[in-house]
Design a protein around this motif. Structure first.
Motif, PDB file in Angstrom:
ATOM      1  N   SER A   1       0.769  -1.126  -0.023  1.00 18.43           N
ATOM      2  CA  SER A   1      -0.056   0.187  -0.015  1.00 18.43           C
ATOM      3  C   SER A   1       0.787   0.918  -0.117  1.00 18.43           C
ATOM      4  CB  SER A   1      -0.919  -0.049   1.051  1.00 18.43           C
ATOM      5  OG  SER A   1      -1.722  -1.126   1.061  1.00 18.43           O
ATOM      6  N   ALA A   2       0.889   2.067  -1.016  1.00 16.30           N
ATOM      7  CA  ALA A   2       1.733   3.191  -1.310  1.00 16.30           C
ATOM      8  C   ALA A   2       0.925   4.411  -1.255  1.00 16.30           C
ATOM      9  CB  ALA A   2       2.259   3.203  -2.473  1.00 16.30           C
ATOM     10  N   ILE A   3       1.365   5.353  -0.296  1.00 13.73           N
ATOM     11  CA  ILE A   3       0.703   6.438  -0.142  1.00 13.73           C
ATOM     12  C   ILE A   3       1.575   7.659  -0.966  1.00 13.73           C
ATOM     13  CG2 ILE A   3      -0.319   8.251   1.277  1.00 13.73           C
ATOM     14  CD1 ILE A   3      -1.797   5.704   1.416  1.00 13.73           C
ATOM     15  N   LEU A   4       1.103   8.396  -1.888  1.00 10.88           N
ATOM     16  CA  LEU A   4       1.768   9.454  -2.816  1.00 10.88           C
ATOM     17  C   LEU A   4       1.339  10.798  -2.641  1.00 10.88           C
ATOM     18  CD1 LEU A   4       1.839   6.537  -4.873  1.00 10.88           C
ATOM     19  CD2 LEU A   4       3.863   7.372  -5.055  1.00 10.88           C
ATOM     20  N   PRO A   5       2.014  11.711  -2.805  1.00  9.99           N
ATOM     21  CA  PRO A   5       1.446  13.134  -2.819  1.00  9.99           C
ATOM     22  C   PRO A   5       0.812  13.513  -4.147  1.00  9.99           C
ATOM     23  CG  PRO A   5       3.755  13.373  -3.043  1.00  9.99           C
ATOM     24  CD  PRO A   5       3.384  11.881  -2.647  1.00  9.99           C
ATOM     25  N   PHE A   6      -0.656  13.898  -4.154  1.00  8.37           N
ATOM     26  CA  PHE A   6      -1.341  13.847  -5.560  1.00  8.37           C
ATOM     27  C   PHE A   6      -0.493  14.919  -6.338  1.00  8.37           C
ATOM     28  CE2 PHE A   6      -4.512  15.879  -7.979  1.00  8.37           C
ATOM     29  CZ  PHE A   6      -4.999  14.856  -8.897  1.00  8.37           C
ATOM     30  N   HIS A   7      -0.382  16.086  -5.660  1.00  7.08           N
ATOM     31  CA  HIS A   7      -0.035  17.125  -6.446  1.00  7.08           C
ATOM     32  C   HIS A   7       1.636  17.047  -7.178  1.00  7.08           C
ATOM     33  CE1 HIS A   7       2.758  17.823  -3.058  1.00  7.08           C
ATOM     34  NE2 HIS A   7       3.551  18.665  -3.709  1.00  7.08           N
ATOM     35  N   ARG A   8       2.201  15.902  -7.200  1.00  8.75           N
ATOM     36  CA  ARG A   8       3.281  15.669  -7.615  1.00  8.75           C
ATOM     37  C   ARG A   8       3.313  14.488  -8.390  1.00  8.75           C
ATOM     38  NH1 ARG A   8       8.959  15.701  -4.742  1.00  8.75           N
ATOM     39  NH2 ARG A   8       9.598  15.970  -7.084  1.00  8.75           N
ATOM     40  N   CYS A   9       2.278  13.484  -8.159  1.00 10.62           N
ATOM     41  CA  CYS A   9       2.137  12.222  -8.887  1.00 10.62           C
ATOM     42  C   CYS A   9       0.925  12.050  -9.580  1.00 10.62           C
ATOM     43  CB  CYS A   9       2.166  11.302  -7.878  1.00 10.62           C
ATOM     44  SG  CYS A   9       3.727  11.038  -6.809  1.00 10.62           S
ATOM     45  N   LYS A  10       0.172  13.065  -9.735  1.00 10.57           N
ATOM     46  CA  LYS A  10      -1.212  13.100 -10.642  1.00 10.57           C
ATOM     47  C   LYS A  10      -1.101  12.460 -11.744  1.00 10.57           C
ATOM     48  CE  LYS A  10      -1.700  17.692 -10.254  1.00 10.57           C
ATOM     49  NZ  LYS A  10      -2.161  19.287 -10.434  1.00 10.57           N
ATOM     50  N   ALA A  11       0.054  12.316 -12.501  1.00  7.85           N
ATOM     51  CA  ALA A  11       0.176  11.835 -13.830  1.00  7.85           C
ATOM     52  C   ALA A  11       0.017  10.101 -13.711  1.00  7.85           C
ATOM     53  CB  ALA A  11       1.552  11.978 -14.478  1.00  7.85           C
TER      54      ALA A  11
ATOM     55  N   LEU B   1       7.440   6.727 -11.837  1.00 11.76           N
ATOM     56  CA  LEU B   1       7.623   8.106 -11.226  1.00 11.76           C
ATOM     57  C   LEU B   1       8.489   8.959 -11.871  1.00 11.76           C
ATOM     58  CD1 LEU B   1       7.703   7.239  -7.303  1.00 11.76           C
ATOM     59  CD2 LEU B   1       6.100   8.554  -8.354  1.00 11.76           C
ATOM     60  N   ARG B   2       9.715   8.313 -12.364  1.00 13.90           N
ATOM     61  CA  ARG B   2      10.848   8.965 -13.064  1.00 13.90           C
ATOM     62  C   ARG B   2      10.034   9.481 -14.548  1.00 13.90           C
ATOM     63  NH1 ARG B   2      13.948   5.110 -12.910  1.00 13.90           N
ATOM     64  NH2 ARG B   2      13.814   4.408 -15.290  1.00 13.90           N
ATOM     65  N   THR B   3       9.586   8.579 -15.173  1.00 10.36           N
ATOM     66  CA  THR B   3       9.285   8.807 -16.597  1.00 10.36           C
ATOM     67  C   THR B   3       7.890   9.572 -16.718  1.00 10.36           C
ATOM     68  OG1 THR B   3       7.989   6.454 -16.966  1.00 10.36           O
ATOM     69  CG2 THR B   3      10.301   6.507 -17.585  1.00 10.36           C
ATOM     70  N   GLN B   4       7.031   9.325 -15.845  1.00  6.34           N
ATOM     71  CA  GLN B   4       5.619   9.838 -15.905  1.00  6.34           C
ATOM     72  C   GLN B   4       5.626  11.405 -15.137  1.00  6.34           C
ATOM     73  OE1 GLN B   4       3.202   8.760 -18.191  1.00  6.34           O
ATOM     74  NE2 GLN B   4       4.632   7.380 -18.557  1.00  6.34           N
ATOM     75  N   CYS B   5       6.361  11.203 -13.848  1.00  2.00           N
ATOM     76  CA  CYS B   5       6.368  12.367 -13.119  1.00  2.00           C
ATOM     77  C   CYS B   5       7.337  13.172 -13.018  1.00  2.00           C
ATOM     78  CB  CYS B   5       5.747  11.835 -11.712  1.00  2.00           C
ATOM     79  SG  CYS B   5       4.436  10.958 -11.668  1.00  2.00           S
ATOM     80  N   GLY B   6       8.419  12.945 -13.834  1.00  2.32           N
ATOM     81  CA  GLY B   6       9.829  13.308 -13.663  1.00  2.32           C
ATOM     82  C   GLY B   6      10.546  13.650 -12.426  1.00  2.32           C
ATOM     83  N   ILE B   7      10.325  12.679 -11.383  1.00  2.59           N
ATOM     84  CA  ILE B   7      10.734  12.414 -10.035  1.00  2.59           C
ATOM     85  C   ILE B   7      11.848  11.448  -9.967  1.00  2.59           C
ATOM     86  CG2 ILE B   7      10.437  11.727  -7.838  1.00  2.59           C
ATOM     87  CD1 ILE B   7       7.353  12.563  -8.171  1.00  2.59           C
ATOM     88  N   GLU B   8      13.165  12.116  -9.687  1.00  2.00           N
ATOM     89  CA  GLU B   8      14.275  11.290  -9.471  1.00  2.00           C
ATOM     90  C   GLU B   8      14.454  10.948  -8.098  1.00  2.00           C
ATOM     91  OE1 GLU B   8      16.090   9.712 -11.729  1.00  2.00           O
ATOM     92  OE2 GLU B   8      15.268  10.665 -13.361  1.00  2.00           O
ATOM     93  N   LEU B   9      14.287   9.515  -7.757  1.00  2.00           N
ATOM     94  CA  LEU B   9      14.507   9.268  -6.326  1.00  2.00           C
ATOM     95  C   LEU B   9      15.922   9.126  -5.853  1.00  2.00           C
ATOM     96  CD1 LEU B   9      11.899   6.014  -6.360  1.00  2.00           C
ATOM     97  CD2 LEU B   9      11.491   8.523  -5.733  1.00  2.00           C
ATOM     98  N   ALA B  10      16.089   9.317  -4.595  1.00  2.00           N
ATOM     99  CA  ALA B  10      17.675   9.438  -3.947  1.00  2.00           C
ATOM    100  C   ALA B  10      17.773   8.279  -3.048  1.00  2.00           C
ATOM    101  CB  ALA B  10      17.820  10.647  -3.538  1.00  2.00           C
ATOM    102  N   ASN B  11      16.769   8.019  -2.054  1.00  2.00           N
ATOM    103  CA  ASN B  11      17.214   7.063  -1.180  1.00  2.00           C
ATOM    104  C   ASN B  11      15.914   6.757  -0.375  1.00  2.00           C
ATOM    105  OD1 ASN B  11      17.112   8.992   1.333  1.00  2.00           O
ATOM    106  ND2 ASN B  11      18.707   9.985   0.132  1.00  2.00           N
TER     107      ASN B  11
END
Length: 253
Positions: free
Chosen positions: A146-156, A172-182
């Motif tokens: 069960s993942a909870i994600l912020p809508f304003h950043r992950c609406k795609a 997250l990387r390809t659709q939302c442009g988010i680069e994960l760090a850790n």
């Protein structure tokens, strides 16, 4: 079945034959295989050769040897390394298995106070995406996530069809442009609720692994808070433990 003129060691030929029995389904999970003595006689080899082939398959997780009882066919546990951030799909493919997911729930709603705290949202009126999935390996239920994600950043993500091809991290990387760090992760022992047991095809009260992880991006912003329940008989975690102070340890003997 044993080719003594081959460059392939005899124990490896025997091991390959055993693997073919497992992969073809002739040896099913839970089956008891023949004792070393009988296998050695059947293939015309010594027991040490049989023992080495069996030992390799035990080490790889395909067989389980129980002293005084016998050797049983099993399945390798999915292994997740804890020294780096990886996706479930990556872990499954690394084991030579095929990952897949089944979406159990995908909902856009207001965050609870606790969810807002975990995602570092400013208001509990902020929207979140709740994504609940059954995770499978070779069509075998492994875990519920069960993942909870912020809508304003992950609406795609609301337009994404989650399948075996791409992990959530890939999306997250390809659709939302988010680069994960850790990520920061807590793992503890738990027992399966009736709902969880039904989904994972186990019994209520069976042992499971509970994992909670917070994942941040390269800017230090929280992107995901996830709670997962994994079957303890199918999943395990591996951690590498370097010596904290090698020089001091060496000096003290």
């Amino acid at each position: 079945m044993i080719n003594r003129d081959s460059d392939v060691p005899i124990y490896q030929q025997l091991k390959d034959w055993m693997m073919s029995q497992i992969e073809s389904g002739l040896w099913k999970e839970g089956d008891t295989i023949q004792p070393e003595r009988e296998l050695a006689h059947a293939f015309g080899v010594n027991r040490l050769t049989v023992r080495k082939a069996l030992a390799d398959l035990v080490a790889e997780g395909w067989l389980d040897r129980r002293r005084g009882v016998g050797t049983f066919v099993t399945r390798p546990q999915i292994q997740q390394p804890l020294h780096r951030l990886t996706s479930f799909s990556d872990d499954i493919r690394a084991m030579g298995m095929e990952p897949s997911s089944r979406v159990l729930k995908m909902e856009i709603r207001k965050a609870t106070p606790f969810e807002a705290y975990k995602l570092r949202l400013h208001r509990t009126t902020d929207l979140i995406i709740e994504l609940r999935r059954l995770r499978l390996a070779n069509d075998i239920p492994i875990g519920v996530e069960s993942a909870i994600l912020p809508f304003h950043r992950c609406k795609a993500l609301t337009g994404v069809t989650f399948n075996a091809l791409h992990s959530l991290y890939h999306q997250l990387r390809t659709q939302c442009g988010i680069e994960l760090a850790n990520g920061s992760q807590i793992i503890e022992a738990s027992t399966a609720s009736e709902d969880c047991a039904e989904i994972l095809d186990i019994q209520p009260g069976d042992s499971i692994l509970k994992m909670q992880r917070t994942t941040v991006d390269v800017d230090g912003e929280v992107v995901e808070w996830v709670t997962s329940f994994y079957r303890a008989d199918r999943y395990r975690f591996r951690v590498e433990l370097p010596i904290a102070n090698p020089t001091k340890s060496t000096e003290e003997g």
